[in-house]
Write a protein that holds these residues in place. Structure first.
Motif, short mmCIF file in Angstrom:
data_model
loop_
_atom_site.label_atom_id
_atom_site.label_comp_id
_atom_site.label_asym_id
_atom_site.label_seq_id
_atom_site.Cartn_x
_atom_site.Cartn_y
_atom_site.Cartn_z
N MET A 100 -9.63 3.91 0.00
CA MET A 100 -8.56 3.87 1.00
C MET A 100 -8.00 5.29 1.17
N HIS A 154 0.86 -1.18 0.00
CA HIS A 154 0.00 0.00 0.00
C HIS A 154 0.90 1.23 0.00
N ASP A 177 -1.20 3.10 -4.25
CA ASP A 177 -1.02 1.90 -5.06
C ASP A 177 -2.38 1.19 -5.19
N PHE A 178 -2.82 1.01 -6.41
CA PHE A 178 -4.16 0.44 -6.64
C PHE A 178 -4.20 -0.99 -6.11
N CYS A 179 -4.77 -1.16 -4.91
CA CYS A 179 -4.55 -2.39 -4.16
C CYS A 179 -5.76 -3.32 -4.12
N HIS A 210 -9.76 0.38 -3.65
CA HIS A 210 -8.55 1.20 -3.45
C HIS A 210 -8.91 2.68 -3.33
N CYS A 256 -4.10 6.16 -0.28
CA CYS A 256 -3.20 5.09 -0.72
C CYS A 256 -2.87 5.31 -2.19
CU1 CUA Z 1 -4.03 0.40 -0.52
CU2 CUA Z 1 -4.58 1.29 -2.57
#
Ligand code: CUA
Ligand code: RUQ
Length: 648
Positions: A628, A581, A619-621, A625, A617
């Motif tokens: 987030m 993340h 980073d596409f998690c 996402h 966040c």
């Molecule tokens: Cu954690 Cu996007």
């Protein structure tokens, strides 16, 4: 004579630069089945890792061979916003030096650790050329674990090459300097400056580096080096130029002597001398930075002393092998018998014989001395000369089948020749102006002679233009047959000087997937929900935060004031491979953080304006996402809003 060589260089450069330009969609060099040789189908993996130095990017890039696909850029000497390296509180100490925080360097020569002269794939080392440093990178985590500054050095270029059992990583200085540094007229260089060759021991268990001794050599330029191996294990070889000791206009003044030297250093002998109490401790000041992947934190220590050695005090420690025309590359073949000096202003390659060198030393066949160091007779150490017909040889690698491959910068080609007979077997053009080349394991007792990668300085018309600045270009040759075959071009990042390659099967199975949360020893980690909190300490506020798909805890924070210094200590609670993340907050004067599963990182934020400010966040998690995210309420400096925060 001098001038004619230089003008010839100029002419040939003009000539090669025009070579082939303007040609469109030419694939004349490629037979159609070559496409198959580099094609790694979707879902399939490459056969080799290739680690290319980044040159002025300061970093190290990781590619696959034969595909030429870039997998990763490993930050080493340069701040790297993509991961937060050099921006996070934990990694800032990695870039500490005796000159303060130095967030950039010029990285040249990666070298993979060895056991018994074969690649063992534990670490890779690389030099910082500008503010002399050596870095050690883990090949399990692909993270920089240690950086040691090299005192008494300047232009740390004949580095970072390792001995056969990784006893030492060796760092030679390109520029000689006053040792100790002092205020003196530059014109008094000759006879007064010194060149330090540093032998940095490597702990066999954890890889920790320590400067064991520095050999203080005459004030020449120590350009490149390689270890002896096999029979010559225990020796190290350095090319020199500017044995004239000129201090200005080196272009002309350092090309006066027809021959410079390869310095043969018997480090085993010096090690023995040092172990018996020899050498002189001198006061210095240099940084030693170590990163722990348990605490996920680097510490920087200033070291105050180094052991120096005067080589003339140790009989048999150093000899000079005369080598024509300002040699650049210094390469040792897999058997350890042949030492190749690439005279960059000549057409021929000079090959010295280790056996002959020992016999000449035995027979005391000296041709005078330089500052007390015996010079061996050229004819007595010469194994042979490769008459290549090329111009401007720089670097040589080996395929393990008795062949050597040398790059020629001026004539833009790779020349393949036979060790022992010195005959040229093949030559292939490069596009253009090739510097280093690399065969996986080509600097070891056991090369994997299937491909050679040529790293070219000039790109010109090879790719779609991208304005005045082009990435440099690598070319891949198949050397599994009798002749070299050009099979692929790919752009590279920064300016690769040297590179190191290793079969994927030696690294991939050991590659680390996550950091275990249960082993996280970061003092500010959030392991259980009890650890989640926000603490004020005067104007400092510490936020202890965790992250997991797809929220931060806490995600609402109030009671922060303008003028505070807010430290976010964030722990990624994921325990799955490839789920980092990120963390970014508006107006931060550093970068984002990218936090690996199980890892803790910290970012400083100094809110300057009243308001409610988001963080998120990066980073596409997961599918959520975008959810987030969180807010920090920032109140005026004198406000009475209490610290408060949300929990799940
Ligand atoms: Cu954690 Cu996007
Ligand atoms: S150098 S292009 Cu920095 Cu290795 Cu010869």
């Amino acid at each position: 004579m001098k001038y004619s060589i230089l003008s010839l260089l100029g002419l040939v450069m003009v000539f090669t630069s025009c070579n082939d330009s303007g040609k469109k969609s030419s694939n004349g060099a490629l037979a159609s089945n070559n496409a198959e040789k580099v094609y790694v189908a979707p879902g399939e993996q490459d056969e080799f890792y290739a680690f290319l130095s980044g040159g002025y990017s300061g970093n190290l890039t990781v590619y696959g061979l034969p595909s030429g696909r870039m997998f990763k850029e490993i930050p080493v000497f340069s701040q790297f916003p993509t991961s937060g390296y050099g921006y996070s509180e934990e990694t800032k100490p990695m870039l500490n030096t005796s000159f303060g925080f130095v967030p950039w360097d010029d990285s040249h020569h990666p070298d993979i650790s060895q056991t018994n002269g074969e690649l063992d794939g534990r670490w890779i080392f690389i030099n910082g050329n500008n503010t002399p440093r050596i870095a050690r990178i883990s090949l399990k985590t692909f993270e920089t674990e240690e950086i040691i500054e090299v005192p008494n050095s300047a232009g740390n270029h004949s580095s970072s090459f390792i001995t056969e059992n990784t006893e030492y990583v060796v760092a030679g200085t390109r520029f000689s300097v006053p040792i100790p540094q002092r205020d003196m007229p530059i014109s008094e260089y000759k006879g007064n400056f010194k060149g330090a060759l540093s032998f940095i021991s490597v702990d066999p268990e954890d890889g920790r580096m320590d400067i064991k001794f520095q050999v203080l050599m005459p004030g020449f330029n120590y350009d490149l080096s390689h270890p002896g191996r096999g029979k010559s294990h225990g020796w190290f070889f350095f090319t020199t130029y500017n044995t004239e000791e000129a201090n200005s206009l080196l272009e002309v003044n350092a090309s006066q002597n027809d021959k410079d030297f390869i310095a043969a250093v018997n480090w085993k002998k010096i090690e023995e001398y040092v172990n018996n109490g020899g050498g002189t401790k001198v006061p210095v000041n240099y940084a030693h930075n170590v990163y722990s992947d348990e605490s996920h934190t680097a510490t920087s220590t200033m070291e105050k002393e180094v052991l120096t050695v005067d080589p003339t005090k140790i009989p048999g420690a150093v000899y000079f092998l005369p080598t024509p025309k300002s040699p650049h590359g210094c390469d040792v073949d897999p058997t350890g018998n042949y030492i190749i000096g690439n005279g960059k202003l000549s057409a021929d390659l000079t090959v010295h014989s280790f056996d002959k060198m020992l016999a000449a030393i035995e027979g005391k066949k000296f041709d005078g001395e330089a500052y007390g160091i015996p010079i061996l007779k050229f004819e007595d150490v010469l194994a042979g000369t490769v008459k290549s017909g090329g111009l401007g040889p720089l670097h040589t690698e080996f395929d393990g089948d008795g062949n050597a491959y040398t790059t020629f910068f001026i004539s833009s080609e790779v020349v393949m020749w036979k060790l022992g007979t010195w005959e040229v077997v093949d030559r292939k053009p490069t596009y253009y102006s090739v510097g280093h080349l690399m065969i996986p394991g080509g600097n070891s007792r056991k090369p994997f002679g299937k491909y050679v990668v040529a790293m070219n300085k000039i790109t010109k018309d090879r790719y779609l233009p991208t304005g005045p600045e082009l990435e440099h270009s690598a070319q891949l040759y198949d050397i599994s047959g009798d002749k070299m075959e050009l099979i692929y071009d790919f752009p590279t990042h920064g300016e690769p000087h040297y590179a190191a390659g290793i079969p994927a099967e030696l690294l991939a199975p050991k590659s680390q997937k996550i950091y275990k949360l249960t082993e996280n020893k970061h003092p500010d980690a959030v392991i259980t929900s009890d650890d989640t909190k926000v603490v004020r300490n005067g104007k400092e506020v510490h936020v202890y935060m965790s992250m997991i798909r797809s929220h931060f805890t806490p995600d609402n924070i109030e009671g922060i004031k303008v003028g505070d210094k807010v430290y976010f200590h964030i722990t990624n609670h994921e325990q799955d491979f490839d789920v980092p993340h990120g963390f970014a907050i508006i107006g931060a004067n550093n970068s984002e953080l990218l936090i690996m599963p199980g890892q803790t990182k910290s970012l400083v934020w100094e809110p300057k304006r009243v308001g409610v400010w988001p963080f998120y966040c990066t980073d596409f998690c997961s599918a959520l996402h975008q959810e987030m995210q969180g807010y920090v309420r920032v109140s005026p400096a004198n406000s009475k809003v209490d610290l408060s925060w949300s929990l799940d």
